[in-house]
Structure formats: C-alpha cells, structure tokens
Write an enzyme that holds these catalytic residues in place. Structure first.
Site, PDB file in Angstrom:
ATOM      1  N   GLU A  59       0.820  -1.211   0.000  1.00 44.47           N
ATOM      2  CA  GLU A  59       0.000   0.000   0.000  1.00 44.47           C
ATOM      3  C   GLU A  59       0.854   1.261   0.000  1.00 44.47           C
ATOM      4  OE1 GLU A  59      -2.540  -3.249   0.808  1.00 44.47           O
ATOM      5  OE2 GLU A  59      -0.671  -2.668   1.809  1.00 44.47           O
ATOM      6  N   HIS A 128     -10.354  -6.331   9.113  1.00 44.11           N
ATOM      7  CA  HIS A 128     -11.009  -6.082   7.832  1.00 44.11           C
ATOM      8  C   HIS A 128     -12.379  -5.432   8.038  1.00 44.11           C
ATOM      9  CE1 HIS A 128      -8.098  -9.278   6.961  1.00 44.11           C
ATOM     10  NE2 HIS A 128      -8.140  -8.897   5.692  1.00 44.11           N
TER      11      HIS A 128
END
Length: 329
Positions: A59, A128
């Site tokens: 990322e 998540h």
C-alpha cells in the site's frame, strides 16, 4: 438510465473517467487481470490496456507512486482493498498527498483518488472491518465521501476524479451486490459537498452517511408508524461537510441523533454534535450519537451483527430522545 447495482455503478463511472480523462490511471492489488476482489474493476484492463495494472502487495508503494504521478500531470485512481490496509500508507496519505499544495506554495497539486471499502461483513474480523473515516477527516487537505446508493457511487467517484485535491472515496462491501436502480450516467460533474433530506420529519433529526443510511431510513419509517416523525439527513460528503443543513434541520426539530457504523468514541458524530452546539441551537434534549461500541470486531457473524447499530436499536434510542430525556450514552 441503465439499471445498475452499486458495484456496477462504480465500474460504469471508471469507464467514463477513463474515456473522458486520458491522464487517468487505475491500479492497485488485483484490480486489472482479476477485475478486483469484488469485481468492480472488471473489464477495464481489456479495454484500456496498460493504463490499468496490478501492483505488488504494498500500500505504501501504491500511494507513494500515486502522489508522484498526480504531481506530474496524471490523475491516478488507486484502490486500497480494505480501508484497514490504508493504515500501512498513512505517511503517503497524511504527510505527502494532503500536504502537496501547502509545501509547494500552491504551485503543485495532487489530484489523486483513493477508492477503498470498509464496514462489517460476515467473517470480516478485527483487521477487515474498521470504519476509519474520522481518522482521515482529521487531516486538512483530504476530501472524504461515502456513497450509499448506486447513483451516488457513480456521481461521487466522477466528482472526486475531476477534482484537484486528494479524495478518499469510501465504499461499503455490503452494498456492492445490492438491488439495481436506474443510474444517470451522462449527467454533468456534480460539485463536492451538500446534504440531502432523505425523509422529512418534525420530531427529530437523524444525520447519517454511508451504508448506515439504509438502516436509518428503515428505522424512520417504523418510528412514523408509532407517531414519531424523524427527518433523515444524509451527508454523502464528509469533507466538505454541509454543517448549515444539519443546523437548519436541528433548529426545526430541536432533537438530534447522529448515526454511524464506526465506534462512538472519536467518531465523526462527535464533530457533528459539536458544530450544532457551537451554533447555539436550542435543543429540547441532549443530542446523542449512535454507533458501534469501543471493541474490536469479533469473528463470529452473530456477535459482529450485535455490535453494529440496526433499525431496532436506532428506534429504541430515538424514542428515548423524542420523549425528551435523551438516550443513555
């Protein structure tokens, strides 16, 4: 106006943007050949070739390269698969992208769009499932929006990419495969900001955004059958935020509840309440925030569902507020 699901509307917006803005790029983990973990970017690679590509699982590299590309004329649209994963690239988002205009004295800009999704879903677990909009709303220089309908999923993404600032478009995985609705795909680019009254009412103002909008609307309809008329005010753009619309509604109803999926402490609901209080609105009862408790999201779906506000809980707390005493918080 084709009938599109939320996820299909995002895909349609990406196709439009790739056609009308040749400087756009779409990239991220599994967005090209696989078409995205939720299928949202399916077909883009085949049609637009190397302007759509997969990246390593990094990322920080995705966001770092996007900042540089944006500064030198591109309009990257990058996907961070889960909002939780954006925490790996906080330096690139907070210290770099959000700072470009300031540190360059206005000579440079970073027109990049970060697409991500968040929210609780079965099996999402603690890493998540976090709702992190308040974290990014604390950062000057970032725009943030959270669409709740297929039309908003289309319009907000188009607006974000046409803008000249870094924008975080926060989608919700529970909406991707929802019912299809007519979506206008040939309309003009909409301005950033603004709120909408999803339901008119006179007894209490319910401010909400994102996927929670649907639960709030269901609660408002149930409350109406019991004699409580709730006004539902949705704010798809959280920065820029339409404070004036919230204040105007709260002044009329004299009761305020802010509902979000994120946990209560430090959530953006506190900022909304503070702005109403700072405007000197005379409320008939203390304002309330309805959100998840301050715990990590459990793996068991039944336990996770019990933590996220549903229509039943919203109804209970709003009825307490409408009675005048306010719900315990």
């Amino acid at each position: 106006m084709p009938d599109l699901s939320y996820g299909e509307a995002v895909n349609a917006a990406l196709h439009r943007l790739m056609e009308e803005l040749p400087e756009t790029l779409v990239y991220g983990e599994d967005v090209a050949v696989p078409g995205g973990v939720f299928g949202v970017t399916r077909g883009l690679r085949k049609q637009y070739g190397d302007r759509v590509f997969d990246t390593p699982i990094s990322e920080s590299a995705i966001l770092g390269s996007a900042v540089g590309a944006a500064m030198f004329g591109r309009r990257p649209i990058v996907e961070i698969m889960w909002a939780d994963f954006s925490l790996v690239a906080l330096d690139q988002i907070v210290n770099q992208a959000a700072n470009v205009r300031y540190v360059s004295g206005g000579r440079l800009r970073a027109p990049l769009t970060i697409r991500t999704q968040q929210g609780n879903a079965p099996g999402a677990c603690a890493q998540h499932s976090q709702c992190l909009e308040a974290l990014f709303l604390h950062v000057p220089g970032l725009r943030v929006c959270m669409p709740s309908t297929p039309q908003d999923a289309y319009d907000l993404l188009v607006t974000a990419v046409h803008g000249d600032d870094p924008v975080l478009v926060v989608e919700n995985r529970t909406l991707y495969f929802g019912p299809k609705e007519p979506v206008r795909t040939d309309g003009p680019v909409q301005p950033m900001g603004g709120a909408r009254t999803r339901r008119a009412g006179s007894d209490v103002t319910l401010v909400t955004w994102g996927a929670m909008t649907h639960r709030v609307l269901a609660a408002a309809e149930a409350l109406a059958r019991e004699g409580v008329e709730a006004e539902v005010l949705e704010t798809p753009w959280l920065n820029p935020f339409d404070t004036g619309a919230v204040i105007e509604s709260a002044r009329r109803t004299r009761r305020l509840a802010v509902v979000h999926e994120a946990n209560v402490t430090g959530g953006f609901g506190a900022e909304v309440v503070a702005r109403v209080a700072g405007a000197g609105v005379a409320l008939a009862a203390p304002p309330i925030r309805i959100g998840a408790p301050d715990v990590r999201m459990p793996a068991a779906p039944v336990l996770a569902q019990a933590l996220v506000p549903d229509a039943t809980r919203i109804i209970h707390e709003v009825k307490c507020l409408a009675a005048g005493g306010g719900a315990l918080r």
